[in-house]
Enzyme design. Structure first.
Site, mmCIF file in Angstrom:
data_model
loop_
_atom_site.group_PDB
_atom_site.id
_atom_site.type_symbol
_atom_site.label_atom_id
_atom_site.label_comp_id
_atom_site.label_asym_id
_atom_site.label_seq_id
_atom_site.Cartn_x
_atom_site.Cartn_y
_atom_site.Cartn_z
ATOM 1 N N GLU A 1 0.827 -1.212 0.000
ATOM 2 C CA GLU A 1 0.000 0.000 0.000
ATOM 3 C C GLU A 1 0.859 1.258 0.000
ATOM 4 O OE1 GLU A 1 -3.062 0.210 -0.608
ATOM 5 O OE2 GLU A 1 -3.576 -1.905 -0.467
ATOM 6 N N TYR B 1 -7.178 5.607 4.456
ATOM 7 C CA TYR B 1 -7.227 4.582 3.406
ATOM 8 C C TYR B 1 -6.307 3.412 3.722
ATOM 9 C CZ TYR B 1 -5.807 1.955 -0.599
ATOM 10 O OH TYR B 1 -5.482 0.906 -1.403
ATOM 11 N N ASP C 1 -10.434 4.530 -2.126
ATOM 12 C CA ASP C 1 -9.407 5.236 -2.884
ATOM 13 C C ASP C 1 -10.076 5.919 -4.069
ATOM 14 O OD1 ASP C 1 -9.926 3.217 -4.716
ATOM 15 O OD2 ASP C 1 -7.822 2.661 -5.002
#
Length: 286
Positions: free
Chosen positions: A32, A115, A133
């Site tokens: 990520e 997120y 996102d």
């Protein structure tokens, strides 16, 4: 809608290494960080290398910042690498070398926002968490609200929109979260959506409304050539390629505009991405 996304994702999901069985929450967290504003194709080989070199937060935390920045390579936005390094140190020392499994503890880590925290919960721990996102916001804007795009972020409203789409079951909700992201990334794209391939076309409010064009505020496109980002990258390339500290002349040769070069070098020093030794030479941080 969630069932349609679920079936489609199970049949068509890209085979990405961080989605494979056996990937740890740490592997998901690393992916990520790397995937922020960076294409999958550039991330994949570097992520695989990192998982071999640093399979745990403590292994990564023990690496020098110079090694981290060299390994980050050309992924861009290298401050992400240092934030991840700092997060790994916190995980190793305060969480028993295990990535936290609750939102508050995750968001307390350096570089981890709303997120990323929820992505780790969903994709690392298989938990029900609304992962929002840009791609997911676009899918929801079109399929649920009938708008051409999502417009500026509205954190609470966006989380509520996605939460409403998730089934109650943790494991199924986690797959649906991944499916919504995938749908926005490869089918419901910003510029050329492939609506004929979309699993939710029959229930898409945007289709029902005749696919109206988005007329709200747009985020300005970011260029690269000639920007400070490019100059900073050139300077870091010099430092990454050197085994020893370099003289100022080596950095001067990397960019001709002296004022811009000096400004960017100063910003690298301030950001902790470079350091100047007592003898005046420059290097990656120790």
């Amino acid at each position: 809608m969630d069932g349609l996304v679920l079936d489609w994702f199970r049949a068509h999901a890209r085979d990405l290494p961080w989605r494979r069985p056996g990937t740890t929450p740490w592997g998901v967290l690393v992916s990520e960080f790397m995937l922020q504003q960076t294409p999958v194709a550039r991330v994949e080989p570097i992520w695989l290398d990192w998982m071999t070199r640093w399979p745990t937060p403590s292994a990564f935390a023990a690496a020098s910042r110079a090694d981290v920045l060299r390994a980050w390579g050309k992924l861009g936005y290298p401050r992400r690498a240092l934030r991840l390094h700092a997060a790994a140190a916190v995980i190793a020392t305060e969480h028993g070398d295990a990535v936290p499994s609750d939102v508050d503890a995750l968001e307390a880590l350096p570089g981890v926002g709303s997120y990323t925290a929820r992505a780790v919960l969903a994709f690392g721990y298989g938990r029900r968490a609304p992962v929002v996102d840009t791609n997911v916001r676009r899918v929801v804007a079109r399929a649920v609200h009938g708008a051409g795009d999502a417009g500026p972020a509205r954190t609470r409203a966006d989380l509520a929109d996605v939460d409403a789409l998730l089934p109650d079951d943790d494991a199924t909700a986690a797959v649906v979260s991944a499916g919504l992201m995938e749908l926005g990334a490869v089918v419901c794209t910003a510029r050329a959506p492939r609506c004929g391939d979309c699993p939710v076309i029959a229930v898409c409010a945007w289709q029902a409304a005749g696919r109206p064009a988005y007329d709200g505020p747009r985020k300005p496109a970011q260029g690269f050539a000639g920007t400070d980002r490019q100059v900073r990258g050139r300077l870091l390339d010099v430092l990454r390629a050197a085994t020893d500290p370099v003289e100022r002349a080596a950095l001067d040769a990397a960019w001709s505009d002296a004022a811009q070069r000096d400004r960017c070098l100063h910003s690298l020093l301030v950001d902790g991405l470079a350091e100047q030794h007592d003898d005046g030479r420059f290097a990656l941080p120790a």
